[in-house]
Write a protein that holds these residues in place. Structure first.
Motif, PDB file in Angstrom:
ATOM      1  N   GLU A  40       0.845  -1.204   0.000  1.00 50.01           N
ATOM      2  CA  GLU A  40       0.000   0.000   0.000  1.00 50.01           C
ATOM      3  C   GLU A  40       0.879   1.252   0.000  1.00 50.01           C
ATOM      4  O   GLU A  40       0.410   2.339  -0.324  1.00 50.01           O
ATOM      5  N   ASN A  41       2.128   1.103   0.411  1.00 50.17           N
ATOM      6  CA  ASN A  41       2.999   2.269   0.554  1.00 50.17           C
ATOM      7  C   ASN A  41       3.538   2.725  -0.809  1.00 50.17           C
ATOM      8  O   ASN A  41       4.232   1.965  -1.477  1.00 50.17           O
ATOM      9  N   PRO A  42       3.245   3.973  -1.211  1.00 53.28           N
ATOM     10  CA  PRO A  42       3.642   4.426  -2.556  1.00 53.28           C
ATOM     11  C   PRO A  42       5.157   4.487  -2.772  1.00 53.28           C
ATOM     12  O   PRO A  42       5.608   4.539  -3.915  1.00 53.28           O
ATOM     13  N   ILE A  43       5.934   4.455  -1.686  1.00 54.08           N
ATOM     14  CA  ILE A  43       7.396   4.543  -1.850  1.00 54.08           C
ATOM     15  C   ILE A  43       7.931   3.372  -2.674  1.00 54.08           C
ATOM     16  O   ILE A  43       8.935   3.497  -3.368  1.00 54.08           O
ATOM     17  N   ALA A  84      15.722  -4.845  -0.344  1.00 53.11           N
ATOM     18  CA  ALA A  84      16.196  -3.584  -0.915  1.00 53.11           C
ATOM     19  C   ALA A  84      15.862  -2.456   0.062  1.00 53.11           C
ATOM     20  O   ALA A  84      14.855  -2.520   0.769  1.00 53.11           O
ATOM     21  N   ALA A  85      16.712  -1.422   0.087  1.00 55.52           N
ATOM     22  CA  ALA A  85      16.539  -0.334   1.064  1.00 55.52           C
ATOM     23  C   ALA A  85      15.167   0.319   0.955  1.00 55.52           C
ATOM     24  O   ALA A  85      14.581   0.711   1.966  1.00 55.52           O
ATOM     25  N   VAL A  86      14.634   0.417  -0.262  1.00 59.58           N
ATOM     26  CA  VAL A  86      13.317   1.039  -0.430  1.00 59.58           C
ATOM     27  C   VAL A  86      12.259   0.305   0.381  1.00 59.58           C
ATOM     28  O   VAL A  86      11.275   0.912   0.835  1.00 59.58           O
ATOM     29  N   GLN A  87      12.460  -0.986   0.622  1.00 61.91           N
ATOM     30  CA  GLN A  87      11.472  -1.761   1.383  1.00 61.91           C
ATOM     31  C   GLN A  87      11.416  -1.353   2.853  1.00 61.91           C
ATOM     32  O   GLN A  87      10.448  -1.690   3.543  1.00 61.91           O
ATOM     33  N   ILE A  88      12.458  -0.664   3.305  1.00 65.83           N
ATOM     34  CA  ILE A  88      12.370  -0.113   4.668  1.00 65.83           C
ATOM     35  C   ILE A  88      12.276   1.413   4.605  1.00 65.83           C
ATOM     36  O   ILE A  88      12.574   2.111   5.568  1.00 65.83           O
ATOM     37  N   GLU A 117      14.079   0.117  -9.073  1.00 67.19           N
ATOM     38  CA  GLU A 117      13.403   0.844 -10.165  1.00 67.19           C
ATOM     39  C   GLU A 117      11.922   1.036  -9.868  1.00 67.19           C
ATOM     40  O   GLU A 117      11.164   1.455 -10.749  1.00 67.19           O
ATOM     41  N   GLY A 118      11.501   0.669  -8.662  1.00 73.28           N
ATOM     42  CA  GLY A 118      10.092   0.829  -8.301  1.00 73.28           C
ATOM     43  C   GLY A 118       9.201  -0.266  -8.846  1.00 73.28           C
ATOM     44  O   GLY A 118       7.986  -0.090  -8.983  1.00 73.28           O
ATOM     45  N   ILE A 119       9.804  -1.416  -9.171  1.00 71.83           N
ATOM     46  CA  ILE A 119       9.066  -2.533  -9.776  1.00 71.83           C
ATOM     47  C   ILE A 119       8.969  -3.687  -8.784  1.00 71.83           C
ATOM     48  O   ILE A 119       9.958  -4.021  -8.118  1.00 71.83           O
ATOM     49  N   VAL A 120       7.787  -4.306  -8.705  1.00 70.00           N
ATOM     50  CA  VAL A 120       7.617  -5.497  -7.863  1.00 70.00           C
ATOM     51  C   VAL A 120       7.331  -6.722  -8.729  1.00 70.00           C
ATOM     52  O   VAL A 120       6.967  -6.586  -9.902  1.00 70.00           O
ATOM     53  N   PHE A 121       7.464  -7.912  -8.138  1.00 78.01           N
ATOM     54  CA  PHE A 121       7.449  -9.142  -8.944  1.00 78.01           C
ATOM     55  C   PHE A 121       6.134  -9.389  -9.675  1.00 78.01           C
ATOM     56  O   PHE A 121       6.095 -10.079 -10.688  1.00 78.01           O
ATOM     57  N   THR A 122       5.048  -8.811  -9.157  1.00 76.68           N
ATOM     58  CA  THR A 122       3.757  -9.034  -9.809  1.00 76.68           C
ATOM     59  C   THR A 122       3.719  -8.381 -11.200  1.00 76.68           C
ATOM     60  O   THR A 122       2.838  -8.678 -11.995  1.00 76.68           O
ATOM     61  N   GLN A 123       4.696  -7.502 -11.479  1.00 73.63           N
ATOM     62  CA  GLN A 123       4.812  -6.904 -12.813  1.00 73.63           C
ATOM     63  C   GLN A 123       5.692  -7.751 -13.736  1.00 73.63           C
ATOM     64  O   GLN A 123       5.894  -7.392 -14.887  1.00 73.63           O
ATOM     65  N   LYS A 124       6.248  -8.857 -13.206  1.00 80.30           N
ATOM     66  CA  LYS A 124       7.158  -9.703 -13.972  1.00 80.30           C
ATOM     67  C   LYS A 124       6.642 -11.134 -14.103  1.00 80.30           C
ATOM     68  O   LYS A 124       7.419 -12.074 -14.254  1.00 80.30           O
ATOM     69  N   LEU A 125       5.335 -11.299 -14.019  1.00 75.47           N
ATOM     70  CA  LEU A 125       4.764 -12.645 -14.105  1.00 75.47           C
ATOM     71  C   LEU A 125       4.988 -13.243 -15.489  1.00 75.47           C
ATOM     72  O   LEU A 125       4.969 -12.527 -16.493  1.00 75.47           O
ATOM     73  N   ALA A 126       5.202 -14.548 -15.531  1.00 77.61           N
ATOM     74  CA  ALA A 126       5.316 -15.257 -16.805  1.00 77.61           C
ATOM     75  C   ALA A 126       3.959 -15.232 -17.501  1.00 77.61           C
ATOM     76  O   ALA A 126       2.916 -15.069 -16.852  1.00 77.61           O
TER      77      ALA A 126
END
Ligand code: ZN
Length: 157
Positions: free
Chosen positions: A10-13, A48-52, A138-147
């Motif tokens: 939910e966090n936009p960061i 990754a640092a962004v996660q904290i 790069e602000g990308i999470v794995f749900t954007q890399k689904l097969a």
């Protein structure tokens, strides 16, 4: 040493691009130490640092293989080979998983905590983890890399 709170989706960061690290000082070392503690406490393989909540190009990884614990600062993938489709999750997306398309093998370069460049390479989980964590920068999470044809799976608890 200290644990940091892991930001969830939910966090936009998590959608923001992290900035290059230029100062290899005690502040960075504290961040790295805290990230290591947080990674192990969360029982993860990469963070990754962004996660904290810190928008710096800093990643820690331990996929439980011969690579051991690695600190990646300003990392870049320099070579990739093959493909793999495996299930993936993320500490920032609790209860979600999905089959991603990733390279089978990657080589990367990164700086260590003193600013010295090094290279490492690996396949399987290690390659997936490197790709996953560098995507966070790069602000990308794995749900954007689904097969192709895959969807996000949500577990009950
Ligand atoms: Zn993640």
């Amino acid at each position: 040493m200290a644990y940091r709170i892991i930001k969830t989706e939910e966090n936009p960061i998590l959608k923001k691009i992290s900035k290059q690290v230029t100062d290899f000082d005690e502040k960075l070392w504290t961040l790295l130490d805290d990230m290591k503690d947080t990674l192990y406490k969360a029982d993860g393989v990469g963070l990754a640092a962004v996660q904290i909540g810190i928008l710096k190009r800093v990643v820690v990884i331990d996929t439980g293989d011969d690579h051991g614990f690695l600190e990646l600062i300003n990392p870049e993938i320099t070579e990739r080979k093959g493909e793999q489709r495996e299930i993936e999750g993320c500490l920032s997306l609790p209860r979600k998983s999905g089959v991603t398309l990733r390279p089978r093998w990657v080589k990367f370069k990164a700086q260590d905590r003193n600013g010295n460049w090094y290279e490492a390479e690996g396949e399987g989980l290690f390659a997936r983890c490197v790709c996953h964590e560098l995507d966070h920068l790069e602000g990308i999470v794995f749900t954007q890399k689904l097969a192709e044809g895959e969807r996000v799976r949500i577990s009950e608890d």
